[in-house]
Design a protein around this motif. Structure first.
Motif, PDB file in Angstrom:
ATOM      1  N   GLY A  93       1.073  -1.304   0.328  1.00  0.00           N
ATOM      2  CA  GLY A  93       0.130  -0.203  -0.331  1.00  0.00           C
ATOM      3  C   GLY A  93       0.738   1.239   0.482  1.00  0.00           C
ATOM      4  O   GLY A  93       1.705   1.081   0.863  1.00  0.00           O
TER       5      GLY A  93
ATOM      6  N   ASN B  67      17.320   0.486   9.443  1.00  0.00           N
ATOM      7  CA  ASN B  67      16.221   1.144   9.538  1.00  0.00           C
ATOM      8  C   ASN B  67      17.307   2.565  10.238  1.00  0.00           C
ATOM      9  O   ASN B  67      16.308   3.369  10.434  1.00  0.00           O
TER      10      ASN B  67
ATOM     11  N   GLY C 138       7.120  -1.457   5.128  1.00  0.00           N
ATOM     12  CA  GLY C 138       7.203  -2.242   4.378  1.00  0.00           C
ATOM     13  C   GLY C 138       8.913  -1.758   3.647  1.00  0.00           C
ATOM     14  O   GLY C 138       8.594  -1.835   2.112  1.00  0.00           O
ATOM     15  N   LYS C 139       9.354  -1.331   3.676  1.00  0.00           N
ATOM     16  CA  LYS C 139      11.514  -1.721   3.295  1.00  0.00           C
ATOM     17  C   LYS C 139      11.201  -3.304   2.748  1.00  0.00           C
ATOM     18  O   LYS C 139      12.070  -3.769   1.716  1.00  0.00           O
ATOM     19  N   SER C 140      11.335  -4.157   3.486  1.00  0.00           N
ATOM     20  CA  SER C 140      11.788  -5.331   3.091  1.00  0.00           C
ATOM     21  C   SER C 140      10.451  -5.526   2.048  1.00  0.00           C
ATOM     22  O   SER C 140      11.128  -6.977   0.774  1.00  0.00           O
ATOM     23  N   LEU C 141       9.543  -5.643   2.798  1.00  0.00           N
ATOM     24  CA  LEU C 141       8.535  -5.866   1.316  1.00  0.00           C
ATOM     25  C   LEU C 141       8.720  -5.133   0.132  1.00  0.00           C
ATOM     26  O   LEU C 141       8.513  -5.500  -1.318  1.00  0.00           O
TER      27      LEU C 141
ATOM     28  N   HIS D  98      -4.928  -6.073   3.112  1.00  0.00           N
ATOM     29  CA  HIS D  98      -4.337  -7.362   4.027  1.00  0.00           C
ATOM     30  C   HIS D  98      -6.605  -7.973   4.680  1.00  0.00           C
ATOM     31  O   HIS D  98      -6.005  -9.114   5.156  1.00  0.00           O
TER      32      HIS D  98
ATOM     33  N   GLU E   8      -1.583  -4.445   9.884  1.00  0.00           N
ATOM     34  CA  GLU E   8      -1.442  -5.813   9.789  1.00  0.00           C
ATOM     35  C   GLU E   8      -2.210  -6.664  11.301  1.00  0.00           C
ATOM     36  O   GLU E   8      -2.814  -7.412  11.763  1.00  0.00           O
TER      37      GLU E   8
ATOM     38  N   GLY F 219       8.624  -1.310   9.507  1.00  0.00           N
ATOM     39  CA  GLY F 219       7.275  -2.382   9.630  1.00  0.00           C
ATOM     40  C   GLY F 219       6.794  -1.755   8.846  1.00  0.00           C
ATOM     41  O   GLY F 219       5.743  -1.720   8.482  1.00  0.00           O
TER      42      GLY F 219
HETATM   43  P1  ATP Z   1      11.830  -4.043   9.277  1.00  0.00           P
HETATM   44  O1  ATP Z   1      12.577  -2.942   9.251  1.00  0.00           O
HETATM   45  O2  ATP Z   1      10.829  -4.086  11.240  1.00  0.00           O
HETATM   46  O3  ATP Z   1      12.419  -4.978   8.562  1.00  0.00           O
HETATM   47  P2  ATP Z   1      10.560  -3.279   7.138  1.00  0.00           P
HETATM   48  O4  ATP Z   1       9.992  -1.649   6.664  1.00  0.00           O
HETATM   49  O5  ATP Z   1      11.252  -3.726   6.640  1.00  0.00           O
HETATM   50  O6  ATP Z   1      10.933  -3.522   8.811  1.00  0.00           O
HETATM   51  P3  ATP Z   1       8.282  -4.776   6.127  1.00  0.00           P
HETATM   52  O7  ATP Z   1       9.284  -6.508   6.912  1.00  0.00           O
HETATM   53  O8  ATP Z   1       8.141  -4.572   4.806  1.00  0.00           O
HETATM   54  O9  ATP Z   1       8.607  -4.086   6.839  1.00  0.00           O
HETATM   55  O10 ATP Z   1       6.931  -4.760   6.671  1.00  0.00           O
HETATM   56  C1  ATP Z   1       6.172  -5.999   7.803  1.00  0.00           C
HETATM   57  C2  ATP Z   1       4.711  -6.336   7.269  1.00  0.00           C
HETATM   58  O11 ATP Z   1       4.341  -5.171   7.312  1.00  0.00           O
HETATM   59  C3  ATP Z   1       4.504  -6.973   6.038  1.00  0.00           C
HETATM   60  O12 ATP Z   1       5.031  -8.160   5.855  1.00  0.00           O
HETATM   61  C4  ATP Z   1       3.627  -6.666   5.584  1.00  0.00           C
HETATM   62  O13 ATP Z   1       2.646  -7.272   5.855  1.00  0.00           O
HETATM   63  C5  ATP Z   1       3.409  -5.532   6.841  1.00  0.00           C
HETATM   64  N1  ATP Z   1       2.986  -3.984   5.456  1.00  0.00           N
HETATM   65  C6  ATP Z   1       4.151  -3.312   6.560  1.00  0.00           C
HETATM   66  N2  ATP Z   1       4.262  -1.933   5.390  1.00  0.00           N
HETATM   67  C7  ATP Z   1       2.845  -2.284   4.022  1.00  0.00           C
HETATM   68  C8  ATP Z   1       2.212  -1.716   3.148  1.00  0.00           C
HETATM   69  N3  ATP Z   1       2.936  -0.490   2.997  1.00  0.00           N
HETATM   70  N4  ATP Z   1       1.351  -2.525   2.800  1.00  0.00           N
HETATM   71  C9  ATP Z   1       1.127  -3.385   3.003  1.00  0.00           C
HETATM   72  N5  ATP Z   1       1.569  -4.221   3.934  1.00  0.00           N
HETATM   73  C10 ATP Z   1       2.407  -3.611   4.960  1.00  0.00           C
END
Ligand code: ATP
Length: 264
Positions: free
Chosen positions: A20, A158, A60-63, A194, A223, A58
């Motif tokens: 999203g 982060n 969505g960077k990994s996503l 979600h 989520e 959290g």
């Molecule tokens: P970290 O630094 O803790 O790894 P991150 O920024 O990489 O955090 P993610 O691991 O990508 O965050 O996000 C964790 C979960 O939260 C994702 O697997 C997803 O289910 C949900 N999420 C986070 N951001 C989004 C988004 N923009 N759209 C949809 N789902 C999201």
């Protein structure tokens, strides 16, 4: 797939459509979709080197790292920064050389370096004498500028304060993106995604009310709110409603609020 276990293939399903918001980043990436093709090369395009995604956890960077590989139809390799430093003298550097060689041999490929801020700070108990981190950074930066094969690096971090400033200078990454907390409309989209993923019809929920109530929430926290509400509804064998989720949001304190209070 590497002897040291430093680099692995990362199977995943996530697509851009599962993320999203982050439209600027998606547009930037969509424009470069075919940048690794022969046609792009003939057109005079150099393969993009990589992006650095910064921001709170959290969001969505990994996503996004997974989404890029899916959108560009390239394999995704993940470099485990946690196992970068060895306690044996010289092994850290040879691990990194091996990882680079391996990634290049599989190119074109997306190489995801998670928590890159940890890559250039040696943990205690490793062979690092302080110089090792500096040499690693040097090796990485010169590789970013003179790659022999198209390896698109997606580095995520982060903690910006731990990043060496050299990494942020122009010419290392093609672009640095700040992956911020979602805005109201983006939050509504994340709720929709979600709910859909859990086989609910989003039209049966008041997405605007949810998005407003979730101010300051990350995607991961949104989520989590849905998941907790699902448990409550399931324990009473009831249908999941907007109110169930609102109730969960009310009882949750988003991390961003705690962080803001610490700064204030
Ligand atoms: P970290 O630094 O803790 O790894 P991150 O920024 O990489 O955090 P993610 O691991 O990508 O965050 O996000 C964790 C979960 O939260 C994702 O697997 C997803 O289910 C949900 N999420 C986070 N951001 C989004 C988004 N923009 N759209 C949809 N789902 C999201």
């Amino acid at each position: 797939i590497s002897q040291s276990g430093l680099i692995e293939f990362f199977p995943h399903q996530e697509k851009f459509d599962d993320i999203g918001g982050q439209n600027n980043l998606k547009d930037w990436l969509n424009l470069r979709k075919d940048a690794f093709s022969e046609e792009a090369k003939r057109f005079g395009i150099d393969p993009p080197r990589g992006v650095l995604l910064l921001g709170i956890q959290g969001c969505g960077k990994s996503l996004m790292a997974k989404g890029i590989a899916q959108a560009w139809e390239l394999p995704l390799l993940r470099l485990d920064t946690g196992s970068l430093y060895s306690k044996f003298i010289g092994e850290t550097e040879s691990n990194v050389r091996e990882a680079i060689r391996l990634a290049e041999s599989l190119a074109p490929v997306v190489l995801w370096i998670d928590e890159i801020e940890k890559a250039f700070t040696a943990p205690s108990g490793s062979d690092a004498d302080g110089g090792v981190s500096a040499r690693l950074l040097g090796t990485f930066l010169s590789w970013m500028q003179e790659k022999k094969a198209p390896v698109f690096v997606v580095a995520t971090a982060n903690n910006i304060s731990l990043l060496p400033p050299e990494l942020l200078r122009k010419g290392r990454f093609d672009e640095i993106f700040f992956v911020d907390l979602p805005e109201t409309q983006e939050r509504a989209e994340i709720f929709r995604l979600h709910l859909q993923r859990r086989k609910r019809d989003p039209a049966a929920f008041n997405l605007q009310a949810l998005a407003t109530a979730a101010e300051g929430f990350s995607g991961a926290e949104i989520e989590q709110g849905i998941v907790s509400a699902l448990y409550s509804a399931f324990s009473g064998r009831r249908k999941l409603t907007t109110d169930d989720i609102l109730q969960e949001l009310k009882g949750t304190r988003p991390l961003s609020l705690t962080m803001k209070e610490k700064i204030d």
